[in-house]
Design a protein around this motif. Structure first.
Motif: not given
Ligand code: SER
Length: 850
Positions: A158, A200, A223-225
């Motif tokens: 990503w 993610n 970093d998560t989303g």
């Protein structure tokens, strides 16, 4: 599935794990390389890259509003046609800046999904990057190996944009069931909808530069989303985000507006509108306005795409503005700033809709006409014309061709668009700003921040901590006559921010200070040296006297803001401001131009407040308490946890880091000098106060004196009125001067007869006058105009036919004419023949009158 508010469950969960909950940052990021905030990590980019120090605690969580309608992550074309794509969405995320890494990120995610959301484990799958054995091993602690899939860069790497932080990622998938989705694409990794990616987890490890180079980040981070919309849909057991409670209320509104019930299969237009009204409302609420380029153009494209889909549903007049209430009703309790902007958002949308509706039908006609000539590829020239003349953005034309299986000749379109496109890009692409590459990280690491002491003093003895050259590279000295940036340990120079310009002044005996700016929180002054200037030197700093005037204009700006809200309404939101020593400028959202009466009221309100006076009161408090206390905070402004709240009595209360007067009495007087429009829905007021106000008044007085001297009177208005009257009557006189000229008439057998050449006056009405004044008359008037000749003749009780008479004369003058027996006119060209013509006229008449 249980009923749950996913947003608060998520934030509460991570709060319980020690994360600080951060408010959503603005959709327009403070980052020139990005069009919009397109992921939860965007506001933290500089922390990931180590450009600014880690916060404490170094773990955070947020629900970030995002837009993906341009730039690297652009979902616009898909919106409406898939179950998941949105231009605007909310991304839940947890972030670790060099604190925990894969182990915790994975176990937190697993705990949240299985214990808070309580998603059945037998419906969950995960993916990892094919080279990421570490993540693979960690997942094995939670989930059977057979449910872990490995993919390459395309799926499991990503990046925020072409440049910036990036890394391998791991995604959690939810199986919506074979019984519902069973196409060839419904396998893990396929394009079908059965396996739905819900979260993610990005293991941020690199920073990619514009040349593609990957540099390891100082500290591996997380970093998560998680997409709020899709998880909410799952929790409701819905297969499309649009079927969930987050979207159905809009769809139902659209169905009401077009009078046709919604069906999923044929309902793309309903979904497009439901999605787009959210982006449009949020962007406008946050101060982006419709524009010809840059972000404002993306906003325009989104709105126009929605309008065209409304048109397809048979809605032939503006309607999008009617949906704003729904957005506020659905989202206003979390995003409270939507509510007081509601009316101005509606008005801005209505104006933009009206603008587009005025061209949409002619545009569609052109489109349909060209369609007849199109096999597969639609003409780029026509697409450009649609864009240029009818306001159809390219993707709108592409969208219209989509269900016909056709495409636009984009290469040709691009060719024609090249010029505008370059302009649009320039609006947001990196500006090549030298400061982006400066040595700020080193300064921050070594000195942290320097202290601003200029609220209470305008001079100080300070030490030069560091010097940067004009390329922002650290240097140990500046030579005579050199420009550079200086960091003092403590400084009375105010760095430009919040609209207030940076201070100037001097480093006594050493340099002039031209400006002061903030870079990553560091207060640096731009100087031009007289002699050399060296690091660690002790110096005396003196801020220019201008600062008093700047402070007065800044305080006046607060009063103006308060007056605008009082007189025009609480929808007024600051859209920009500029405060200098000699003027102020304030931009704000308001749908129409202010009337003279409103401007007077505003000016009066400010001046009355100044006369009454109020002490400045500064309180430092936490952001929430400040907002709760009614202080006006600017949207998108990044505030520290503790903010400075400035109030002037009960007139004004704002969050502000600027410098101000002690009592508003000091402002003197205040004049509005100009009101104008900046863009659709944004107005600008320019004003002056204090010395600048006196100068403004003086200039007006000097002008008045000049007028008096010119008019030689103390009462110029009376005199001007008199002059105007005089001019009017002179004009009349001039007009009638022909009339007043006596026309010499002979008596020929009892008939008044005359042929005259006259320069001025209206000969037709003169002839009427003569006929009225005499019982028997035959009269002809000839009038030379610049390059032609007018002739008119009038006959009463005499044996001449006016028509024939003028014809004779016209022939002599090289023209023609005719008319009735009692009145006729003619035109001629040859002015030199006027004496001949006169002779012909007399002879002709005398013959007849014998
Ligand atoms: N940045 C990642 C994404 O947008 C995770 O937050 O998917």
């Amino acid at each position: 599935m249980q009923k749950i508010d996913v947003r608060s469950a998520y934030l509460d969960f991570f709060k319980s794990k020690g994360h600080e909950v951060i408010e959503s940052a603005p959709l327009v990021p403070n980052d020139a390389t990005l069009l919009f905030t397109n992921a939860g990590m965007v506001p933290f980019k500089s922390i990931f890259t180590g450009e600014i120090p880690r916060p404490n605690p170094p773990i955070r969580t947020s629900c970030q509003t995002c837009i993906r309608a341009g730039g690297k992550h652009n979902d616009l074309d898909n919106v409406g046609y898939t179950a998941r794509h949105h231009t605007f969405f909310e991304m839940l995320g947890n972030f670790s800046f060099g604190e925990y890494f894969k182990q915790n990120a994975i176990s937190y995610a697993w705990e949240f999904v299985t214990e808070v959301l309580k998603l059945p484990k037998d419906k969950l799958y995960v993916t990892v990057h094919e080279k990421d054995d570490e993540a693979f091993e960690i997942w094995k602690q939670h989930i059977e190996e057979s449910r872990i899939y490995k993919f390459g860069d395309k799926d499991n790497f990503w990046a925020m944009g072409d440049t910036g932080p990036c890394g391998p990622c791991s995604e959690i998938f939810y199986d919506q069931g074979e019984e519902h989705f069973n196409t060839d694409e419904d396998y893990m990794g396929g394009d079908g909808d059965r396996f739905l990616e819900i979260w993610n987890l990005v293991f941020m490890q690199f920073e990619r530069s514009s040349d593609g180079k990957m540099t390891p980040l100082p500290k591996p981070s997380i970093d998560t989303g998680m997409g709020l919309e899709r998880v909410s849909a799952i929790m409701e057991g819905k297969f499309s985000n649009y079927d969930s409670n987050l979207f159905m209320p809009y769809i139902e509104e659209v169905a009401k507006l077009c009078g046709k019930p919604y069906e999923y299969e044929s309902g793309a237009s309903y979904r497009v509108i439901s999605d787009h009204i959210r982006s449009v409302t949020f962007l406008l609420a946050q101060g982006t306005t419709f524009d010809k380029e840059g972000r404002g153009y993306v906003l325009r494209r989104i709105l126009r795409r929605a309008v065209r889909h409304g048109y397809l549903l048979g809605i032939k007049k503006p309607f999008m503005h009617k949906l704003v209430d729904k957005v506020c009703e659905m989202m206003g309790s979390h995003y409270t700033y939507l509510n007081n902007k509601k009316d101005s958002i509606k008005e801005q949308i209505l104006l933009e809709e009206e603008r587009f509706f005025s061209t949409i039908s002619s545009g569609l006609e052109l489109f349909n006409e060209e369609l007849k000539n199109t096999k597969d590829v639609f003409s780029g020239d026509v697409a450009f014309k649609l864009y240029d003349t009818y306001g159809f953005p390219l993707d709108l034309t592409a969208d219209m061709l989509r269900d016909k299986g056709m495409v636009v000749d984009e290469a040709r379109f691009d060719e024609l668009m090249n010029e505008q496109k370059t302009r649009a890009k320039a609006a947001w692409k990196g500006s090549g700003d030298k400061s982006q590459k400066g040595d700020f990280k080193e300064l921050l690491e070594q000195y942290n921040q320097n202290e601003f002491i200029g609220y209470s003093t305008l001079s100080s003895k300070s030490k030069i901590l560091a010097i940067l050259d004009d390329n922002f590279k650290i240097t140990d000295k500046l030579q005579p006559n050199q420009e550079g940036w200086v960091m003092f340990d403590k400084t009375p120079f105010y760095a430009q921010s919040g609209g207030q310009c940076g201070d100037s002044g001097v480093i006594k005996d050493k340099a002039i200070v031209l400006d002061t700016q903030k870079f990553h929180g560091l207060n640096l002054s731009l100087v031009k040296t007289n002699g050399t200037l060296a690091q660690n030197e002790s110096v005396v700093l003196e801020v220019s006297e201008d600062r008093h005037e700047i402070a007065r204009h800044h305080s006046a700006t607060h009063l103006l803001h308060a007056a605008l809200r009082k007189i025009l309404g609480s929808h007024i939101t600051q859209a920009g401001s500029s405060v200098e020593a000699t003027k102020l400028r304030f931009d704000f959202s308001h749908p129409k131009a202010l009337t003279a009466d409103e401007l007077t009221q505003i000016e009066n309100y400010v001046n009355q407040a100044i006369i009454k006076g109020a002490n400045a009161n500064v309180e430092i408090m936490d952001l929430q308490s400040a907002k709760d206390s009614g202080a006006i905070a600017l949207f998108g402004e990044k505030y520290e946890d503790d903010v400075r709240v400035l109030s002037f009595g009960d007139v004004s209360k704002e969050l502000c880091g600027g410098t101000h007067v002690k009592n508003i009495n000091e402002i003197g007087s205040f004049f509005i000098t100009k009101e104008s429009g900046v863009s659709a829905g944004v107005r600008r007021i320019e004003a002056v106060c204090s010395n600048a106000a006196t100068n403004f008044a003086k200039e007006i007085r000097a002008e008045l004196e000049e007028i008096r001297a010119e008019l030689k009177t103390n009462q110029p208005i009376v005199n001007i009125k008199k002059l105007k009257d005089e001019i009017r009557s002179l004009k009349d006189e001039l007009k009638n001067s022909g009339r007043s000229k006596s026309i010499k008439l002979d008596d020929v057998n009892g008939i008044k007869f005359g042929v005259e050449v006259i320069e001025n006056g209206d000969i037709k009405s003169l002839i009427d006058d003569i006929k009225n004044a005499n019982s028997s008359v035959a009269v002809m008037l000839i009038q030379p105009k610049e390059d032609k000749i007018l002739v008119a003749a009038g006959v009463k009780n005499a044996n001449i036919k006016a028509g024939e008479w003028v014809k004779q004369v016209a022939q002599t003058l090289g023209g023609n004419g005719g008319g009735r027996d009692d009145f006729a006119t003619a035109g001629g060209k040859d002015i030199s023949k006027i004496p001949d013509a006169q002779k012909v006229a007399v002879e002709f008449a005398k013959e007849k009158l014998k």
